[in-house]
Scaffold this motif. Structure first.
Motif, PDB file in Angstrom:
ATOM      1  N   THR A   1      47.888   3.345-115.113  1.00  0.00           N
ATOM      2  CA  THR A   1      47.454   4.496-115.395  1.00  0.00           C
ATOM      3  C   THR A   1      46.421   4.704-116.516  1.00  0.00           C
ATOM      4  O   THR A   1      46.119   5.905-116.727  1.00  0.00           O
ATOM      5  CB  THR A   1      48.598   5.760-115.441  1.00  0.00           C
ATOM      6  OG1 THR A   1      49.535   5.092-116.406  1.00  0.00           O
ATOM      7  CG2 THR A   1      49.271   5.843-114.110  1.00  0.00           C
ATOM      8  N   PRO A   2      46.237   3.796-117.530  1.00  0.00           N
ATOM      9  CA  PRO A   2      45.299   4.060-118.679  1.00  0.00           C
ATOM     10  C   PRO A   2      44.148   4.410-118.166  1.00  0.00           C
ATOM     11  O   PRO A   2      43.441   3.973-117.148  1.00  0.00           O
ATOM     12  CB  PRO A   2      45.392   2.910-119.407  1.00  0.00           C
ATOM     13  CG  PRO A   2      46.438   1.975-118.999  1.00  0.00           C
ATOM     14  CD  PRO A   2      46.893   2.536-117.706  1.00  0.00           C
ATOM     15  N   LEU A   3      43.563   5.681-118.790  1.00  0.00           N
ATOM     16  CA  LEU A   3      42.333   5.986-118.135  1.00  0.00           C
ATOM     17  C   LEU A   3      41.310   5.433-118.860  1.00  0.00           C
ATOM     18  O   LEU A   3      41.245   5.096-120.041  1.00  0.00           O
ATOM     19  CB  LEU A   3      42.068   7.642-118.582  1.00  0.00           C
ATOM     20  CG  LEU A   3      43.024   8.438-117.764  1.00  0.00           C
ATOM     21  CD1 LEU A   3      43.127   9.783-118.340  1.00  0.00           C
ATOM     22  CD2 LEU A   3      42.829   8.429-116.028  1.00  0.00           C
TER      23      LEU A   3
ATOM     24  N   PHE B   1      34.819  15.262-120.528  1.00  0.00           N
ATOM     25  CA  PHE B   1      34.969  13.821-120.135  1.00  0.00           C
ATOM     26  C   PHE B   1      35.257  13.628-118.746  1.00  0.00           C
ATOM     27  O   PHE B   1      36.209  14.477-118.404  1.00  0.00           O
ATOM     28  CB  PHE B   1      35.958  13.181-121.261  1.00  0.00           C
ATOM     29  CG  PHE B   1      35.379  12.919-122.653  1.00  0.00           C
ATOM     30  CD1 PHE B   1      35.919  13.886-123.534  1.00  0.00           C
ATOM     31  CD2 PHE B   1      34.878  11.921-123.100  1.00  0.00           C
ATOM     32  CE1 PHE B   1      35.499  13.719-125.062  1.00  0.00           C
ATOM     33  CE2 PHE B   1      34.374  11.677-124.429  1.00  0.00           C
ATOM     34  CZ  PHE B   1      34.725  12.669-125.276  1.00  0.00           C
TER      35      PHE B   1
ATOM     36  N   LEU C   1      42.537  16.545-125.913  1.00  0.00           N
ATOM     37  CA  LEU C   1      41.826  16.519-124.595  1.00  0.00           C
ATOM     38  C   LEU C   1      42.734  17.479-123.754  1.00  0.00           C
ATOM     39  O   LEU C   1      43.818  17.435-123.818  1.00  0.00           O
ATOM     40  CB  LEU C   1      41.426  15.192-123.971  1.00  0.00           C
ATOM     41  CG  LEU C   1      40.635  14.452-124.384  1.00  0.00           C
ATOM     42  CD1 LEU C   1      40.357  13.732-125.655  1.00  0.00           C
ATOM     43  CD2 LEU C   1      40.072  13.318-123.367  1.00  0.00           C
TER      44      LEU C   1
ATOM     45  N   PHE D   1      39.352  12.165-112.668  1.00  0.00           N
ATOM     46  CA  PHE D   1      39.646  13.324-113.740  1.00  0.00           C
ATOM     47  C   PHE D   1      38.529  13.823-114.549  1.00  0.00           C
ATOM     48  O   PHE D   1      37.610  13.460-114.906  1.00  0.00           O
ATOM     49  CB  PHE D   1      40.738  12.826-114.746  1.00  0.00           C
ATOM     50  CG  PHE D   1      42.040  12.180-114.159  1.00  0.00           C
ATOM     51  CD1 PHE D   1      42.070  11.088-113.422  1.00  0.00           C
ATOM     52  CD2 PHE D   1      43.269  12.894-113.926  1.00  0.00           C
ATOM     53  CE1 PHE D   1      43.219  10.467-112.940  1.00  0.00           C
ATOM     54  CE2 PHE D   1      44.328  12.538-113.545  1.00  0.00           C
ATOM     55  CZ  PHE D   1      44.424  11.608-112.877  1.00  0.00           C
TER      56      PHE D   1
ATOM     57  N   PHE E   1      37.207   6.241-119.789  1.00  0.00           N
ATOM     58  CA  PHE E   1      36.713   7.612-120.021  1.00  0.00           C
ATOM     59  C   PHE E   1      35.002   7.166-120.167  1.00  0.00           C
ATOM     60  O   PHE E   1      34.626   6.176-120.322  1.00  0.00           O
ATOM     61  CB  PHE E   1      37.115   8.237-121.467  1.00  0.00           C
ATOM     62  CG  PHE E   1      38.296   8.843-121.440  1.00  0.00           C
ATOM     63  CD1 PHE E   1      39.465   8.101-121.720  1.00  0.00           C
ATOM     64  CD2 PHE E   1      38.631  10.212-120.962  1.00  0.00           C
ATOM     65  CE1 PHE E   1      40.707   8.578-121.431  1.00  0.00           C
ATOM     66  CE2 PHE E   1      39.648  10.915-121.149  1.00  0.00           C
ATOM     67  CZ  PHE E   1      40.832  10.169-121.298  1.00  0.00           C
ATOM     68  N   GLY E   2      34.384   8.345-119.673  1.00  0.00           N
ATOM     69  CA  GLY E   2      32.954   8.078-119.839  1.00  0.00           C
ATOM     70  C   GLY E   2      32.803   8.445-121.300  1.00  0.00           C
ATOM     71  O   GLY E   2      33.491   8.813-122.105  1.00  0.00           O
ATOM     72  N   LYS E   3      31.453   8.601-121.620  1.00  0.00           N
ATOM     73  CA  LYS E   3      31.145   8.657-123.260  1.00  0.00           C
ATOM     74  C   LYS E   3      31.001   9.993-123.464  1.00  0.00           C
ATOM     75  O   LYS E   3      31.071  10.334-124.849  1.00  0.00           O
ATOM     76  CB  LYS E   3      29.684   8.024-123.477  1.00  0.00           C
ATOM     77  CG  LYS E   3      28.609   8.872-122.668  1.00  0.00           C
ATOM     78  CD  LYS E   3      27.121   8.296-122.864  1.00  0.00           C
ATOM     79  CE  LYS E   3      26.271   8.784-122.114  1.00  0.00           C
ATOM     80  NZ  LYS E   3      24.707   8.970-122.332  1.00  0.00           N
TER      81      LYS E   3
ATOM     82  N   PRO F   1      41.528   5.894-113.783  1.00  0.00           N
ATOM     83  CA  PRO F   1      42.669   5.049-114.115  1.00  0.00           C
ATOM     84  C   PRO F   1      41.907   3.648-113.553  1.00  0.00           C
ATOM     85  O   PRO F   1      41.691   3.457-112.696  1.00  0.00           O
ATOM     86  CB  PRO F   1      43.829   5.305-113.328  1.00  0.00           C
ATOM     87  CG  PRO F   1      43.214   6.285-112.187  1.00  0.00           C
ATOM     88  CD  PRO F   1      42.048   6.814-112.456  1.00  0.00           C
TER      89      PRO F   1
ATOM     90  N   TYR G   1      38.400  16.429-118.487  1.00  0.00           N
ATOM     91  CA  TYR G   1      39.107  16.615-119.289  1.00  0.00           C
ATOM     92  C   TYR G   1      38.200  17.286-120.307  1.00  0.00           C
ATOM     93  O   TYR G   1      36.669  17.028-120.254  1.00  0.00           O
ATOM     94  CB  TYR G   1      39.427  15.647-120.430  1.00  0.00           C
ATOM     95  CG  TYR G   1      41.126  14.802-119.565  1.00  0.00           C
ATOM     96  CD1 TYR G   1      41.076  14.300-118.665  1.00  0.00           C
ATOM     97  CD2 TYR G   1      42.177  15.403-120.001  1.00  0.00           C
ATOM     98  CE1 TYR G   1      42.185  13.670-118.335  1.00  0.00           C
ATOM     99  CE2 TYR G   1      43.516  15.038-119.522  1.00  0.00           C
ATOM    100  CZ  TYR G   1      43.309  13.954-118.505  1.00  0.00           C
ATOM    101  OH  TYR G   1      44.746  13.629-117.940  1.00  0.00           O
TER     102      TYR G   1
ATOM    103  N   LEU H   1      32.973  19.532-125.410  1.00  0.00           N
ATOM    104  CA  LEU H   1      32.737  18.110-124.997  1.00  0.00           C
ATOM    105  C   LEU H   1      33.724  18.030-123.696  1.00  0.00           C
ATOM    106  O   LEU H   1      34.766  17.899-123.568  1.00  0.00           O
ATOM    107  CB  LEU H   1      33.147  17.181-126.132  1.00  0.00           C
ATOM    108  CG  LEU H   1      32.546  15.716-126.012  1.00  0.00           C
ATOM    109  CD1 LEU H   1      30.947  15.603-126.009  1.00  0.00           C
ATOM    110  CD2 LEU H   1      33.147  14.869-127.397  1.00  0.00           C
TER     111      LEU H   1
END
Lengths: 115, 113
Positions: B99-101, B90, B44, B34, B103-105, B94, B36, B88
């Motif tokens: 399904t919790p994502l 991202f 997001l 994904f 994320f990258g920084k 998952p 965002y 920004l």
């Protein structure tokens, strides 16, 4: 279609006080998430609900954080007592179901500052 | 553990030029990926996702991303940047079976007029 609603948008409290955040997901979305986003970092999951049951709360600091989702719709996240390091943006998200490819839709977030 | 990496903290590009925001991933099996975007003081917003099929995914606001399995990358691209694209960004994926994502920084994109 209305998006994910959150309130309040901003909150300033002193350490050791308590605070609560509210989230209303997109209508029909069974899965609800709370994420914590510390400045300069990506969001990190705190808790995930499927309807009114908890699916994953492994990263929730349970000594001070609690969350509930009564009736499988709205949710509240509470911090008691707050610490300085809890200063962050708290994001609520929802998705139709629990499945890896499902898109999560995020609310505007609540920005918390703990002094 | 499955993860994504965004190697650049900041990307600067002139308005009208093409832009690329990089993302690499580490997963076992086939990934869901994904992108965002986050504007100041906002949550997001979903841009696009890769599930399966065509490696070139088209999303909102003229953005697209190319899934490259051999390079384990999912770079976000736009042919012509706008000042309003400054935000920004991202990359996320998952966790297995859920399904919790993760994320990258994040990468801050600055488009200069």
């Amino acid at each position: 279609e209305a998006g994910v609603a959150q309130s309040p948008r901003y909150k300033i409290i002193e350490k050791r006080q308590s605070v609560a955040f509210w989230c209303n997901p997109i209508s029909g979305h069974a899965t609800l998430y709370w994420y914590q986003q510390i400045l300069g970092q990506g969001p990190k999951l705190l808790i995930q609900f499927q309807n009114n049951g908890v699916v994953d709360d492994s990263q929730l600091p349970k000594d001070r954080f609690s969350a509930e989702r009564l009736k499988g719709v709205d949710s509240t996240l509470k911090i008691q007592p707050a610490k300085l390091e809890d200063s962050a943006v708290y994001l609520c998200a929802s998705s139709l179901a629990v499945a890896g490819g499902r898109t999560q839709y995020f609310g505007p977030g609540t920005r918390l500052l703990v002094l | 553990a499955q993860s994504v990496a965004q190697p650049e903290d900041q990307v600067n590009v002139a308005e009208g030029n093409p832009l690329t925001v990089k993302c690499t991933y580490s997963v076992s099996g086939n990934p869901y990926l994904f992108w965002y975007v986050q504007y100041p003081n906002r949550g997001l917003q979903f841009l696009l996702k890769y599930i399966t099929g065509d490696n070139l995914v088209k999303g909102s606001y003229g953005f697209e991303a190319e899934f490259n399995k051999s390079q384990t990358s999912f770079h976000l691209k736009k042919p012509s940047a706008l000042v309003s694209d400054s935000a920004l960004y991202f990359c996320a994926l998952p966790q297995p079976g859920n399904t919790p994502l993760v994320f990258g920084k994040g990468t801050r994109l600055s488009v200069i007029a």
